[in-house]
Design a protein around this motif. Structure first.
Motif: not given
Length: 619
Positions: A490-516
């Motif tokens: 990505t020369p001259g452009r924002q990187n594909s893995i760019f991140a300008n923010y890192t959360p202060k704490n872990l943010e974690f979710t998963c599906s409440d209900v699933f039927c595989p």
């Protein structure tokens, strides 16, 4: 004429009085330096200063009418800022009563005779009269130029001992003050305790430093030592006279600091102390200092003085070299400190064209990279000799190919992004091996540095991208392979893995209900970490706490799928299909999803638990 220096600092017509530290008691003149602030601007006042020793003044002060005794006041006018600076010439003509606590006193009166300021320092507080049977003298002639042809008159000289304390002082002869000696222009005779003199500081009558004479003279008791003809700026550090090697190190590594010290005078000097001070630019105090004494410097010659030092922590260090009043500065980059411009993307294993790198401006202020250099594989080249502006938050690319070919290969690159072609001159990035890449400014300071190893390098033809320009350059977890699929860079452009923010704490979710029963009905686990890369444990437990599935067992974050959300956060994603470690489908029920992440950089650990319910299609 000064074995005493009185410094009065009255910011609101109040202040203290300090004396350095004594005066000769044999009618040898000395000076008292008086500085006053907080007066009415451009207003007439009177200043009186004397030595008082029971039952009256024991000193005389020099006036336009010659030496005058008693409580003699001299008129002056404050400047436009309400300040006053003067050197009052005194001499002690009577020995004090040893039973009395004599003192130096300064009084300021207004035009009506009202005393506005009155301060004194007593003998018991540290001011002493020197018994000249025990003290000695240093004398000579000071000149304006190194050719020793023009005497420097009416100039203040302060003598320093081996601990750099001021021990005495004088005003050089100006043929206006009758001192009782021969009226030779530039002559000085300083009475002081018997000590070792290592330097003489010189000021003009406005308090501006003119230079310093370096040397070493033993002052004998009861005698005078003639140091001959001197020039105030005989020892200097020329511009660019401080150098560091290497230009960047990590904490704990050694760096050589070298100062070039020149003797511009005609005579040789001995035992010259050179001081190196090291300070991180954001800190108010020095981290360390080193003093090296040079045995000698011959007239009109120079020597290089080198100290070896190891910084303790990351930072952008200011290195100062001092020889008396002469000083010069250099800078040292330590560890992973960040400046405005950083290396943001590197193509070190190309499959088409040649190596290249992208830099980005972390700030909102444009930066000119004229005369900057690129170093890699022990080769240094100029990036550009011309003005080249990288706009705030903008990019520039330096490549080993022609600009039109580069733009054609990598798709759309905004026209405002400079593409700097060093075709045939670009340093090698060593392909699949380790290397160090440095960006060096016009003053030779390392602005940014990336030390990468072979296990950092992605597949051939895939660029190595920086996740965040605001996180240190030499942290492996801040780099990864480009995930853009078309150009794989990505020369001259924002990187594909760019991140300008890192959360202060872990943010974690998963599906409440699933039927595989299909891919879109699996249990989706998503998380954002408070650090860029980590080792992950992701386990599933049943309701009684038995582990039933290890999705990840200390695996690096790069082993997971991820995306970048609308806020620039990296979102890591895993899918659980409801099966256990044995591959069999687990029974319906509530399960606990446990996540533990340990930072690769700091070993910090964050943990979280969520519940999910596995159901089955009963149709």
């Amino acid at each position: 004429m000064c074995n005493a220096l009185i410094l009065l600092s009255f910011l609101t017509q109040t202040g203290g009085l300090s004396v350095i530290p004594s005066a000769p008691a044999d009618s040898t003149p000395f000076v008292v330096k008086i500085e006053i602030a907080g007066l009415e601007p451009n207003t007439a006042y009177d200043c009186g200063v004397w030595v008082y020793g029971k039952p009256a003044s024991i000193s005389q002060v020099w006036t336009e009418d010659g030496w005058k005794g008693g409580y003699r006041y001299v008129p002056f006018t404050s400047n436009c800022n309400g300040r006053y600076l003067s050197y009052k010439k005194l001499r002690i003509v009577k020995l004090p009563d040893p039973t009395y606590d004599y003192y130096i006193k300064c009084t300021i009166k207004d035009f009506t005779g009202n005393k506005l300021i009155e301060h004194k320092i007593k003998h018991s507080e540290g001011f002493n009269l020197i018994d000249m049977d025990e003290g000695g003298y240093i004398e000579g002639i000071i000149y304006r130029d190194s050719s020793l042809s023009t005497p420097l008159e009416n100039t203040i000289l302060f003598v320093r001992d081996s601990d750099r304390n001021a021990m005495g002082g004088y005003v050089s002869e100006d043929n206006m003050v009758e001192e009782g000696y021969g009226n030779t222009p530039g002559y000085f005779r300083i009475g002081l305790p018997s000590t070792t003199v290592i330097s003489i500081f010189i000021e003009d009558n406005s308090g501006n430093p003119l230079g310093q004479v370096i040397g070493e003279w033993e002052v004998p008791a009861g005698l005078a030592i003639n140091i001959g003809d001197i020039f105030p700026s005989n020892i200097v550090i020329p511009a660019g006279g401080i150098r560091v090697s290497p230009p960047s190190v990590f904490p704990g590594e050694s760096v050589k600091i070298t100062a070039t010290v020149q003797n511009t005078g005609q005579q040789s000097f001995y035992s010259i102390p050179v001081k190196f001070s090291m300070r991180e630019r954001e800190q108010a105090v020095n981290e360390d200092s080193i003093i090296i004494v040079v045995d000698s410097i011959q007239g009109t010659s120079s020597v290089d003085v080198t100290a070896v030092w190891s910084p303790s922590g990351d930072g952008n260090y200011i290195i100062k070299g001092e020889v008396g009043l002469a000083e010069e500065f250099a800078r040292l980059r330590v560890g992973d400190s960040l400046y405005e411009i950083v290396v943001n993307e590197i193509m070190c294993y190309p499959d088409l064209l040649g190596d290249w790198l992208e830099v980005t401006n972390r700030t909102d202020t444009p930066v000119d990279i004229k005369e900057w250099k690129l170093e890699s594989s022990d080769d240094i080249v100029f990036i550009t000799r011309k003005t080249c502006i990288i706009e705030g938050k903008g990019f520039a690319v330096v490549c080993d190919s022609k600009e039109n070919e580069f733009r054609a290969l990598y798709g759309y690159i905004p026209p405002g992004v400079p593409i700097i072609s060093l075709s045939g001159k670009f340093p090698d990035f060593r392909g699949t091996s380790k290397d160090t890449i440095r960006i060096i400014d016009a003053n030779g300071f390392v602005i940014d540095e990336v030390r990468y190893d072979k296990d950092w390098i992605p597949d051939k033809g895939v660029s190595m991208e920086r996740i965040s320009p605001d996180i240190a350059s030499n942290i492996k977890s801040n780099w990864g392979g480009c995930v853009e699929t078309q150009y794989r860079a990505t020369p001259g452009r924002q990187n594909s893995i760019f991140a300008n923010y890192t959360p202060k704490n872990l943010e974690f979710t998963c599906s409440d209900v699933f039927c595989p029963t299909s891919d879109d009905k699996m249990c989706f686990v998503e998380y954002r970490l408070p650090f860029q890369k980590a080792h992950i444990r992701l386990y599933v437990y049943d309701r009684v706490g038995r582990p039933v599935k290890k999705i990840l067992d200390g695996d690096p974050t790069g082993s997971a799928s991820y995306s970048v959300d609308e806020n620039g956060n990296i979102v890591w994603t895993h899918i659980w299909n409801g099966r256990g470690d044995d591959g069999d489908m687990l029974p319906m029920g509530v399960y606990i999803v446990f996540l533990e992440a340990q930072s690769e950089e700091t070993n910090e650990i964050v943990r979280g638990k969520r519940t999910t319910t596995l159901i089955k299609d009963m149709r």
